[in-house]
Design an enzyme around this catalytic site. Structure first.
Site, PDB file in Angstrom:
ATOM      1  CD  GLU A 153      -2.328   1.152   2.926  1.00 61.65           C
ATOM      2  OE1 GLU A 153      -2.242   0.110   3.609  1.00 61.65           O
ATOM      3  OE2 GLU A 153      -2.973   2.161   3.284  1.00 61.65           O
ATOM      4  CG  ASP A 208      -4.619   2.089   8.987  1.00 53.07           C
ATOM      5  OD1 ASP A 208      -4.814   1.309   8.026  1.00 53.07           O
ATOM      6  OD2 ASP A 208      -4.132   3.219   8.844  1.00 53.07           O
ATOM      7  CG  ASP A 219      -0.450   1.656   6.482  1.00 54.16           C
ATOM      8  OD1 ASP A 219       0.691   1.201   6.289  1.00 54.16           O
ATOM      9  OD2 ASP A 219      -0.821   2.791   6.122  1.00 54.16           O
ATOM     10  CG  ASP A 222      -7.890   4.284   5.321  1.00 56.83           C
ATOM     11  OD1 ASP A 222      -9.118   4.086   5.217  1.00 56.83           O
ATOM     12  OD2 ASP A 222      -7.364   5.416   5.333  1.00 56.83           O
TER      13      ASP A 222
END
Ligand code: 0RA
Length: 652
Positions: A435, A515, A513, A517
């Site tokens: 990402e 998280d 990541d 997102d």
């Protein structure tokens, strides 16, 4: 007592054959239940439940109660006739004991001809017995309770009467043997629930309940769900499409015996572009399709085409309409019962019996033919959708051919953003789909250049669940993935089978990541693989990286932590006896916050990292989950995330 002694202590002449059978199961468990990992562990439950389903299909039971007990034992109860307990003359043993200890003995005493269910391996409950440290069979029959217990398949006493009852039925409780299931003996509630839900849809009228007794809820009760469908496959299709927009008011449904084959099927069109056809033979998911699916397609295409021609709906249509065009936005479930199924294909999930093709073809023709005559408005909607699909397909074909041409070029044809590895043996090579450009940069520095390639992806990738096919092939990030990975898509005629002969990496690792997102991006990429490169997941080539969430540090000492519990433990350890305030916790908000060395140590290094392999436990569940996560409806997505957030915390 060792296993060897345990087997011998009960040895008597007429036991020899039995023991040989069960020893064989313990020696090579995979031959009987597929594997001894998570799948095999859950397979034990399905094997026991299948016997109860058979009893229900024979018309003698309607309720099956499954419990996960403390310590990951399993209890399965049905309200059937109860396994017969009388002495079998030939064997001079209770029928119950024979069913529980002789391989493939399950059906011997049953004259019901409709006994067609049974797991993929169809090995019977004696295998479960052999692979359990403890198993207890309890039968409620003709006013009495009968019981026998076993250890690794060996009866501990003769079948005995233990009391009176006014119930009927069979209760089997077992504990999987940790020396066989070395990877894990922990049951996943969701996995069992998914299969029981599927069984409820496939066998309408049967009530299946699952209860998790390993942990009490706040109110002192246990989490429990009941799966029960009166509508059968009609409701299955509605469930699969519950977050899509349906075109027909109700699914088209047929149930009947055609040329001696019981056929049940239901289908619906929705406004998406995906085809979702699920098929079952004797309650087993036939991932690879087979003659029943061929019959379904043939019947669908022929009936729609005949109707459209007759009504003159194709008069002004110039381009060719292919079989695929009739299946865009189609969701279907086809279930047949076959007395002697022949399973073929790589995973033995492709039906080979040729007679079944005609049966399903006729069933679809009848149901759909009537439907079109009776619902001309809906019929027009379907045909218009087919024409639209054919038009879009022309554009998609062009776009796909562009990707294809590039992907076979190799070398200079690779995407500019790809930092390739130097080794060229796909078996050793890995590609990380990363990402963002910044994390991509760190990964490029931190990787092992010999075997690890890095492909940075720009932010959110296209949601393939909602895009038309040609848009997908035109999308840059998706084109890059196709060309870097080295796969090409087949023609519509071979069902767009993926060509994996030029596959460049045997590990394709999604790295985002840790998280919200990041997990959204992971889901988007997984959806893309699931819809367009499913063979990669099925072959076990797709993985998800797990970067750490925290670094806990005191002076020069530090530890990486992947969850809150690890973090708290690390703080305690580093704190030692003395000063508390010198322990520093860093929460990684993204991959970009790690330097190259840290990324290597925690996430890239094959010797120390943890990769999660993506698998498809149930295609129908996957299909439902992906369409729900990626679809328009907010409520089911929020529920799912909240529920899984809870599980994620428990895991931690
Ligand atoms: C054979 C014969 C009969 C019952 C069963 C099998 C039976 C097996 C299982 C396995 C799980 N639950 C079950 N319930 C019943 C009964 C034949 C008779 O009563 O005449």
């Amino acid at each position: 007592m060792s296993e060897e002694q345990d087997l011998k202590s009960n040895y008597s002449a007429d036991n020899i054959q039995v023991l040989e059978g069960l020893e064989a199961v313990r020696k090579r468990p995979s031959m009987y239940i597929g594997d001894t990992g998570v799948k095999g562990l859950h397979h034990l439950v399905y094997e026991v439940v299948d016997n109860s389903i058979d009893e229900a299909l024979a018309g003698h039971a309607d309720t099956i109660d499954v419990r996960i007990l403390e310590g990951n034992s399993i209890r399965v109860e049905d309200n059937g006739r109860g396994i017969p307990t009388g002495i079998n003359k030939k064997e001079n043993k209770s029928a119950l004991e024979i069913v529980m200890t002789v391989l493939h003995a399950g059906g011997k005493f049953d004259k019901d001809t409709y006994k067609v269910s049974g797991g993929l391996h169809g090995v019977g409950v004696s295998c479960v017995n052999a692979l359990s440290t403890d198993l207890k069979a309890e039968v409620h029959r003709e006013g009495k309770i009968w019981m026998q217990e076993y250890k690794i398949g060996v009866p501990q006493y003769d079948v005995k009467e233990v009391g009176d009852t006014d119930k009927r039925g069979t209760i089997v409780t077992f504990t999987p043997d940790p020396t066989i299931f070395t990877q894990t003996t922990e049951y996943k509630y969701d996995t069992l629930a998914g299969r029981l839900r599927e069984l409820a849809f496939l066998n309408k009228g049967i009530k299946l309940t699952l209860t998790d007794e390993r942990e009490k809820l706040d109110d002192g009760s246990y989490f429990s769900e009941t799966f029960h469908s009166e509508g059968g496959l009609k409701e299955f299709v509605a469930f699969l499409d519950d977050t899509r927009t349906s075109i027909l008011a109700e699914p088209i449904y047929i149930e009947g015996i055609k040329n001696g084959v019981p056929v049940e099927l239901a289908f619906q069109y929705n406004d998406s572009y995906a085809e979702n056809v699920h098929s079952y033979v004797n309650n087993i998911n036939t991932h690879e399709g087979g003659t029943h699916i061929a019959g379904f397609r043939r019947g669908l295409t022929r009936t729609l085409k005949t109707y459209a021609d007759k009504e003159g709906l194709l008069k002004n249509v110039k381009m060719e309409i292919t079989g695929d065009d009739f299946r865009e936005g189609l969701t279907a479930v086809v279930s047949v019962k076959v007395q002697e199924p022949q399973f073929e294909g790589q995973t033995k999930t492709k039906l080979g019996n040729s007679e079944v093709m005609g049966s399903v073809d006729v069933a679809v023709g009848e149901a759909l033919g009537n439907y079109l005559e009776e619902n001309p408005k809906e019929a027009k909607m379907i045909i218009n959708k087919v024409i639209l699909a054919a038009t879009a397909r022309a554009a998609a074909r062009k776009a796909r051919e562009m990707v294809q041409r590039k992907s076979v070029m190799g070398g200079s044809g690779l995407p500019g953003k790809l930092a390739d590895c130097s080794d060229s043996d796909p078996e050793r090579c890995e590609i990380f789909l990363v990402e963002g450009d910044s994390a991509g940069g760190t990964a490029k520095q931190g990787r092992d250049r010999n075997i690890q390639a890095i492909l940075p992806l720009k932010g959110k990738i296209l949601n393939v669940e909602k895009a038309m096919e040609h848009k997908i092939y035109e999308n840059d990030e998706i084109k890059n993935m196709f060309t870097a990975i080295g796969v090409s898509i087949g023609t519509p005629e071979d069902n767009k089978a993926l060509n994996l002969t030029k596959l460049r990496y045997h590990k394709i690792v999604i790295m985002t990541d840790a998280d919200i997102d990041g997990s959204h991006i992971t889901t988007l990429i997984l959806t893309f693989f699931y819809r367009y490169m499913r063979a990669l997941i099925e072959a076990g080539y797709v993985y998800i990286a797990s970067p750490p969430l925290y670094q806990v540090k005191k002076g020069k000492e530090f530890e990486y932590c992947w969850n809150d519990a690890q973090r708290d433990a690390a703080v305690q350890r580093l704190k030692g006896a003395g000063k508390e305030d010198s322990v520093h916790i860093q929460r990684y908000k993204g991959l970009g916050e790690m330097n190259a060395e840290q990324l290597w140590d925690t996430t890239l290094n094959p010797a120390t990292r943890t990769l999660m392999q993506a698998t498809i436990e149930s295609a129908a569940e996957c299909d439902h989950t992906f369409s729900m996560l990626m679809g328009d409806e907010v409520a089911p997505r929020r529920d799912f995330i909240e529920r899984n957030a809870k599980y994620a915390k428990i895991d931690a």
